[in-house]
Design a protein around this motif. Sequence first.
Motif, short mmCIF file in Angstrom:
data_model
loop_
_atom_site.label_atom_id
_atom_site.label_comp_id
_atom_site.label_asym_id
_atom_site.label_seq_id
_atom_site.Cartn_x
_atom_site.Cartn_y
_atom_site.Cartn_z
N ASN A 175 37.77 43.23 35.40
CA ASN A 175 37.19 43.25 37.03
C ASN A 175 36.06 42.56 37.10
OD1 ASN A 175 40.03 43.93 37.72
ND2 ASN A 175 39.53 46.02 37.80
N LEU A 176 35.84 43.97 36.98
CA LEU A 176 34.13 42.80 36.80
C LEU A 176 33.35 41.13 36.31
CD1 LEU A 176 31.63 45.96 35.93
CD2 LEU A 176 31.69 44.63 38.60
N GLU A 177 34.24 40.81 35.52
CA GLU A 177 34.36 39.47 34.87
C GLU A 177 34.26 38.58 36.01
OE1 GLU A 177 34.97 35.99 32.45
OE2 GLU A 177 36.14 37.17 33.53
N ASN A 178 35.79 39.31 36.31
CA ASN A 178 36.78 37.94 37.56
C ASN A 178 35.79 37.99 38.60
OD1 ASN A 178 39.02 37.17 36.23
ND2 ASN A 178 39.90 39.54 36.63
N LEU A 179 35.05 39.45 39.27
CA LEU A 179 34.17 39.38 40.85
C LEU A 179 32.42 38.15 39.59
CD1 LEU A 179 33.17 40.40 43.17
CD2 LEU A 179 32.24 42.38 42.41
N VAL A 180 31.88 38.49 39.01
CA VAL A 180 31.20 37.21 38.52
C VAL A 180 31.76 36.21 38.08
CG1 VAL A 180 29.24 36.95 36.80
CG2 VAL A 180 29.50 39.10 37.31
N ASP A 181 32.17 35.38 38.00
CA ASP A 181 33.15 34.32 37.61
C ASP A 181 33.24 33.68 39.46
OD1 ASP A 181 33.34 33.54 35.36
OD2 ASP A 181 35.70 34.25 35.01
N SER A 182 33.54 34.80 40.18
CA SER A 182 33.67 34.47 41.46
C SER A 182 32.76 34.42 42.31
CB SER A 182 34.25 35.14 42.71
OG SER A 182 35.15 34.86 44.08
N TYR A 183 31.85 34.82 41.39
CA TYR A 183 29.64 34.91 41.52
C TYR A 183 29.80 33.80 41.85
CZ TYR A 183 28.56 39.26 44.79
OH TYR A 183 28.56 40.16 45.12
N GLU A 184 30.06 33.12 40.67
CA GLU A 184 28.89 31.93 40.41
C GLU A 184 29.85 30.64 40.61
OE1 GLU A 184 28.34 29.45 36.16
OE2 GLU A 184 30.74 30.56 36.20
#
Length: 635
Positions: A391-400
């Motif tokens: 979930n954190l990886e998906n969130l960070v992808d969205s941030y980038e």
Amino acid sequence: MDIFGILAMVGGLALFLYGMQVLGDGLKRTSGGRLEEILESLTSNKWKGALLGCVVTAVIQSSSATTVMVVGLVNSGIMKLTQAAGVILGANVGTTVTSWMLSLTGIESSNVFVQLLKPANFSPIVGIIGVIMLMTAKNDKKKDIGTILIGFAVLMFGMETMSSAVEPLAGNEKFTGILTMFSNPILGMLAGLVLTAVIQSSSASIGILQALSMSGTLTIGSAIPILMGENIGTAITAILSSMGASKNAKRAALMHLYFCILKTSFFMVLFYLIDAIVHFSFMTELANPFIIAMIHSIFNLSAVVIMLPISEVLVKLAMKTIPVTPDELEDVPVEKSIQILDERFLASPHFALEQCKTAAGDMAEYAREALLLGMGLVTEFHPEQAKRVENLENLVDSYEDQLGTYLVKLSSRNLSTRDSHTLSTLLHCIGDFERICDHAINLVGYAQEMAEKDLHFSAKAEDELKVFTAAVQDIMNRAVTVFKNDDLKLAKSVEPLEEVIDGLNMEIKRRHIRRLRKGKCTIELGLTLSDITTCYERVADHCSNIAVCLLQVNEDGFDTHGYLEMVRDTDNPEFRAEVAEFEHKYELPRMKKDEIDSLPTIALEETDTASGEKSDFLSSRIQELKKKRKDGKKK
């Protein structure tokens, strides 16, 4: 009026609007985003909110701009709807400052000192000073002050040009007849509303009305309805800006519209009802810039004093127009965490950049959490923690994705040198944090594979991995702190630690090959360990990139490779001392003498011996197992 008179009036209007734009932009840049930060830190005190809204609008010379800013703050969740009500009401008072400034054009006196107060007389001097500052200043702040002075001079020159152009109309009966039509409350109000809606600024439309009054043909009776219409037209900008925004942002824009409609309607009904009974004698008197400014101020100040105590009515009206839906109550962390990047903030580049720094800081924290959880799963696997990393990886992808897009848009704005440095740092570093998260996902995959196959490292391998994990956690913590706090001193300690981590990676692989050859560990576990340590080493590389980028940007862009060669130079005692300190801190468990003597000279993934021939059975089995694992992943 002939064609040249019309051209002069249109040209004056163009200069007036441009001057207002330049003046407002210069004031916003000089404030360095502090005005927006003040609005962001508002408390629930509505009177304080109204005061701040008034001050901010007086500075940036536009109630529309302030309201659009408020819509953006509400849309991003920074400001509550109840706070927005006070600011919006205060903005309507702040916008009257412009009309008072423009009223100086109507000064008439034979006294030299009084005449100097007239903008037509002092604005050329102000303009010259502004041009000199803009051409000679070395720093951005002085250039911004020069821009403000030029904007003011152009604004006043445009006002004077418009006033001079309409003066011949004083004796034109047709023109006088048109102005008389505006004494009709409905027609006058519609004329003011349309004018303000078209030029998107009540300050500008009131300035035009003041210029018109200098022709000596506009009566107070004709000016009042136009002025009332202009007070409604100013809400159109906020309504347009709320399109595509959140429901709360739309409600904030509606509050402004409702306030403008209510105050104008109440005044119009009450004023003309009393006029029908009393018949105000001043209605036929000629208006001038001072009288228009006075009416505008009294009207807006009275409206705020009356409406502010009951501002909850505006909130309720907006809530009834756009009711709360069930989906609004649902918590959507991914959207809420990035929604502070509102495009309305692009009009205030410094504040927009501050929002980007906040979002990027959150991204860095999420990347750190993902990495620490991923490293923890290597020793003890928990499915719920693995899901959290995903979930954190998906969130960070969205941030980038969203941060990168927003920063590219922001890069086209007029940024100061410091802000350009900050933007460059953010653009470079968000990619590194995203890649760190990818490595965290890889660690989850390795940990899950070990858990499913019930594989375990030997006690010695686990002890060595603990040391390596501690070193990587240290460099990750340093990189995040460096990034969030712009800590240049701490940034210089990252590269020595990264060199130690490179050494740990090679040493752990050498030790593990020895255990493989002695049959104390399986080839499959050896490959898994190699994958994990490679992940660790690459995370350290990304941390190094972040620290070096920060140092590079703050030094106005030196060569990265040159910098790394310089700091790693064997003759650099400071760097070598730090390396030695970290080597001592993250020293692997000591080995026995016979273990040291039997250490291989090749790394795990190397398959050639020193003589160039293929290595023995161990190397061939490693390659065979690698191919098997690769084929399995493809399936």
